[in-house]
Design a protein around this motif. Structure first.
Motif, PDB file in Angstrom:
ATOM      1  N   PRO A 204     -22.313   5.984  -2.252  1.00  0.00           N
ATOM      2  CA  PRO A 204     -23.247   6.357  -3.218  1.00  0.00           C
ATOM      3  C   PRO A 204     -22.792   6.507  -4.809  1.00  0.00           C
ATOM      4  O   PRO A 204     -23.681   6.180  -5.644  1.00  0.00           O
ATOM      5  N   THR A 205     -21.623   6.689  -5.174  1.00  0.00           N
ATOM      6  CA  THR A 205     -21.040   7.072  -6.498  1.00  0.00           C
ATOM      7  C   THR A 205     -20.396   5.692  -6.836  1.00  0.00           C
ATOM      8  O   THR A 205     -19.868   5.680  -8.116  1.00  0.00           O
ATOM      9  N   GLY A 206     -19.728   4.926  -6.126  1.00  0.00           N
ATOM     10  CA  GLY A 206     -18.931   3.777  -6.438  1.00  0.00           C
ATOM     11  C   GLY A 206     -17.671   4.408  -7.009  1.00  0.00           C
ATOM     12  O   GLY A 206     -16.810   3.638  -7.750  1.00  0.00           O
ATOM     13  N   THR A 207     -17.157   5.234  -6.389  1.00  0.00           N
ATOM     14  CA  THR A 207     -15.692   5.861  -6.964  1.00  0.00           C
ATOM     15  C   THR A 207     -14.673   6.163  -5.681  1.00  0.00           C
ATOM     16  O   THR A 207     -15.271   6.169  -4.486  1.00  0.00           O
ATOM     17  N   TRP A 208     -13.597   5.880  -5.809  1.00  0.00           N
ATOM     18  CA  TRP A 208     -12.418   5.816  -5.132  1.00  0.00           C
ATOM     19  C   TRP A 208     -11.925   7.319  -4.995  1.00  0.00           C
ATOM     20  O   TRP A 208     -11.840   7.961  -6.239  1.00  0.00           O
ATOM     21  N   ASP A 209     -11.277   7.733  -3.957  1.00  0.00           N
ATOM     22  CA  ASP A 209     -10.662   9.048  -3.659  1.00  0.00           C
ATOM     23  C   ASP A 209      -9.440   8.641  -2.676  1.00  0.00           C
ATOM     24  O   ASP A 209      -9.563   7.663  -1.908  1.00  0.00           O
ATOM     25  N   GLN A 210      -8.188   9.305  -3.042  1.00  0.00           N
ATOM     26  CA  GLN A 210      -7.135   9.232  -2.012  1.00  0.00           C
ATOM     27  C   GLN A 210      -6.855  10.605  -1.189  1.00  0.00           C
ATOM     28  O   GLN A 210      -6.685  11.435  -2.087  1.00  0.00           O
ATOM     29  N   LYS A 211      -7.140  10.628  -0.011  1.00  0.00           N
ATOM     30  CA  LYS A 211      -6.739  11.828   0.835  1.00  0.00           C
ATOM     31  C   LYS A 211      -5.636  11.819   1.595  1.00  0.00           C
ATOM     32  O   LYS A 211      -5.531  10.876   2.411  1.00  0.00           O
ATOM     33  N   PRO A 212      -4.914  12.994   1.710  1.00  0.00           N
ATOM     34  CA  PRO A 212      -3.875  13.171   2.740  1.00  0.00           C
ATOM     35  C   PRO A 212      -4.211  13.255   4.164  1.00  0.00           C
ATOM     36  O   PRO A 212      -5.312  13.666   4.377  1.00  0.00           O
ATOM     37  N   THR A 213      -3.689  12.537   5.188  1.00  0.00           N
ATOM     38  CA  THR A 213      -4.025  12.546   6.390  1.00  0.00           C
ATOM     39  C   THR A 213      -2.794  13.649   7.233  1.00  0.00           C
ATOM     40  O   THR A 213      -1.633  13.670   6.580  1.00  0.00           O
ATOM     41  N   THR A 214      -3.139  14.083   8.595  1.00  0.00           N
ATOM     42  CA  THR A 214      -2.291  14.650   9.322  1.00  0.00           C
ATOM     43  C   THR A 214      -2.250  13.812  10.616  1.00  0.00           C
ATOM     44  O   THR A 214      -2.956  12.989  10.812  1.00  0.00           O
TER      45      THR A 214
ATOM     46  N   SER B 165       0.726  -1.187   0.041  1.00  0.00           N
ATOM     47  CA  SER B 165       0.039  -0.012  -0.115  1.00  0.00           C
ATOM     48  C   SER B 165       0.837   1.233   0.001  1.00  0.00           C
ATOM     49  O   SER B 165       0.242   2.467  -0.333  1.00  0.00           O
ATOM     50  N   GLY B 166       1.975   1.190   0.497  1.00  0.00           N
ATOM     51  CA  GLY B 166       2.909   2.488   0.751  1.00  0.00           C
ATOM     52  C   GLY B 166       2.527   3.322   1.609  1.00  0.00           C
ATOM     53  O   GLY B 166       3.240   4.578   1.626  1.00  0.00           O
ATOM     54  N   VAL B 167       1.834   3.083   2.575  1.00  0.00           N
ATOM     55  CA  VAL B 167       1.669   3.919   3.505  1.00  0.00           C
ATOM     56  C   VAL B 167       2.600   4.464   4.656  1.00  0.00           C
ATOM     57  O   VAL B 167       2.267   5.457   5.059  1.00  0.00           O
ATOM     58  N   HIS B 168       3.823   3.665   4.308  1.00  0.00           N
ATOM     59  CA  HIS B 168       4.819   4.016   5.221  1.00  0.00           C
ATOM     60  C   HIS B 168       5.971   4.280   4.318  1.00  0.00           C
ATOM     61  O   HIS B 168       7.088   3.917   4.784  1.00  0.00           O
ATOM     62  N   ASP B 169       5.862   4.784   3.325  1.00  0.00           N
ATOM     63  CA  ASP B 169       6.968   4.829   2.291  1.00  0.00           C
ATOM     64  C   ASP B 169       7.646   6.087   2.452  1.00  0.00           C
ATOM     65  O   ASP B 169       7.168   7.267   2.598  1.00  0.00           O
ATOM     66  N   SER B 170       9.021   6.028   2.756  1.00  0.00           N
ATOM     67  CA  SER B 170       9.803   6.876   3.118  1.00  0.00           C
ATOM     68  C   SER B 170       9.807   8.166   1.914  1.00  0.00           C
ATOM     69  O   SER B 170      10.396   9.497   2.442  1.00  0.00           O
ATOM     70  N   LYS B 171       9.610   7.908   0.768  1.00  0.00           N
ATOM     71  CA  LYS B 171       9.613   8.749  -0.093  1.00  0.00           C
ATOM     72  C   LYS B 171       8.318   9.804  -0.042  1.00  0.00           C
ATOM     73  O   LYS B 171       8.356  10.802  -0.751  1.00  0.00           O
ATOM     74  N   LYS B 172       7.413   9.622   0.535  1.00  0.00           N
ATOM     75  CA  LYS B 172       6.010  10.139   0.442  1.00  0.00           C
ATOM     76  C   LYS B 172       6.173  11.079   1.591  1.00  0.00           C
ATOM     77  O   LYS B 172       6.790  10.709   2.735  1.00  0.00           O
ATOM     78  N   GLU B 173       5.791  12.263   1.565  1.00  0.00           N
ATOM     79  CA  GLU B 173       5.805  13.322   2.543  1.00  0.00           C
ATOM     80  C   GLU B 173       4.717  13.230   3.357  1.00  0.00           C
ATOM     81  O   GLU B 173       4.451  13.869   4.768  1.00  0.00           O
ATOM     82  N   GLU B 174       3.337  12.413   3.202  1.00  0.00           N
ATOM     83  CA  GLU B 174       2.202  12.312   3.971  1.00  0.00           C
ATOM     84  C   GLU B 174       1.829  11.008   3.885  1.00  0.00           C
ATOM     85  O   GLU B 174       1.750  10.341   2.660  1.00  0.00           O
ATOM     86  N   ALA B 175       0.808  10.701   4.741  1.00  0.00           N
ATOM     87  CA  ALA B 175       0.166   9.313   4.732  1.00  0.00           C
ATOM     88  C   ALA B 175      -1.133   9.859   4.211  1.00  0.00           C
ATOM     89  O   ALA B 175      -1.689  10.860   4.315  1.00  0.00           O
ATOM     90  N   MET B 176      -1.448   8.640   3.302  1.00  0.00           N
ATOM     91  CA  MET B 176      -2.778   8.952   2.426  1.00  0.00           C
ATOM     92  C   MET B 176      -3.701   7.833   2.766  1.00  0.00           C
ATOM     93  O   MET B 176      -3.522   6.875   3.104  1.00  0.00           O
ATOM     94  N   MET B 177      -4.893   8.256   2.818  1.00  0.00           N
ATOM     95  CA  MET B 177      -6.165   7.444   3.402  1.00  0.00           C
ATOM     96  C   MET B 177      -6.856   7.137   2.055  1.00  0.00           C
ATOM     97  O   MET B 177      -7.471   8.006   1.218  1.00  0.00           O
TER      98      MET B 177
END
Length: 170
Positions: A49-59, A31-43
């Motif tokens: 209702p729409t059947g769509t995916w989204d990826q959002k930054p977390t703090t 999943s790459g949730v703890h990838d050191s190359k990323k600056e922020e963790a993503m959910m």
């Protein structure tokens, strides 16, 4: 301008919890949730209702490890326990779906902490006007620093049937 369609990575050992009209997916192998190359963790968020995916930054401070979390929602917060990555963990984290902020919590009974483990059961309970998390069993690495729970059983391959509870209010 049309937005680009997002599709999450294939993974296993992840955790998915429904809150409201969304499914929140965290962690998992690849999943790459703890990838050191990323600056922020993503959910990853699936909108039912729409059947769509989204990826959002977390703090905040997300849980350590990659996979094997136990998770459950109480209201607008998702609780994550344990997990495995480089070693096993026994931390408890809370994720607020409105603020997308992580917070690390402390156990309500610190002298009887669970062993570091993954793949345990976790359920929420409400009694005496209090919310609790019950953490049951799991597989991990018993540590000499973690006291064994009286009457619990521990196998040679790291499985246990411990039962621990956390009172959310404290």
């Amino acid at each position: 301008m049309a937005s680009k369609s997002y599709q999450p990575l294939e993974r296993d050992g992840h955790s998915s919890v429904k809150v409201g009209d969304c499914l929140y997916m965290w962690g998992g192998l690849l999943s790459g949730v703890h990838d050191s190359k990323k600056e922020e963790a993503m959910m990853d968020v699936y909108h039912l209702p729409t059947g769509t995916w989204d990826q959002k930054p977390t703090t905040g401070n997300p849980p350590p490890g990659y996979c094997g979390y136990s998770s459950v929602a109480i209201g607008r917060e998702i609780y994550y326990f344990g997990g495995v990555g480089i070693g096993y963990h026994n931390s408890l984290h809370c994720f607020n779906v409105d603020t997308f902020n992580w917070k690390e919590l402390s156990p309500s009974n610190s002298d009887r902490v669970p062993m570091m483990k993954a793949y345990c059961g976790m359920v929420s309970a409400h009694f005496d006007d209090e919310d609790y998390l019950l953490i049951i069993g799991g597989s991990g690495s018993p540590s000499v620093n973690t006291p064994k729970q009286p009457d619990a059983q521990y196998s040679a391959d790291g499985r246990c049937n411990e039962i621990h509870y956390y009172r959310i209010s404290s």
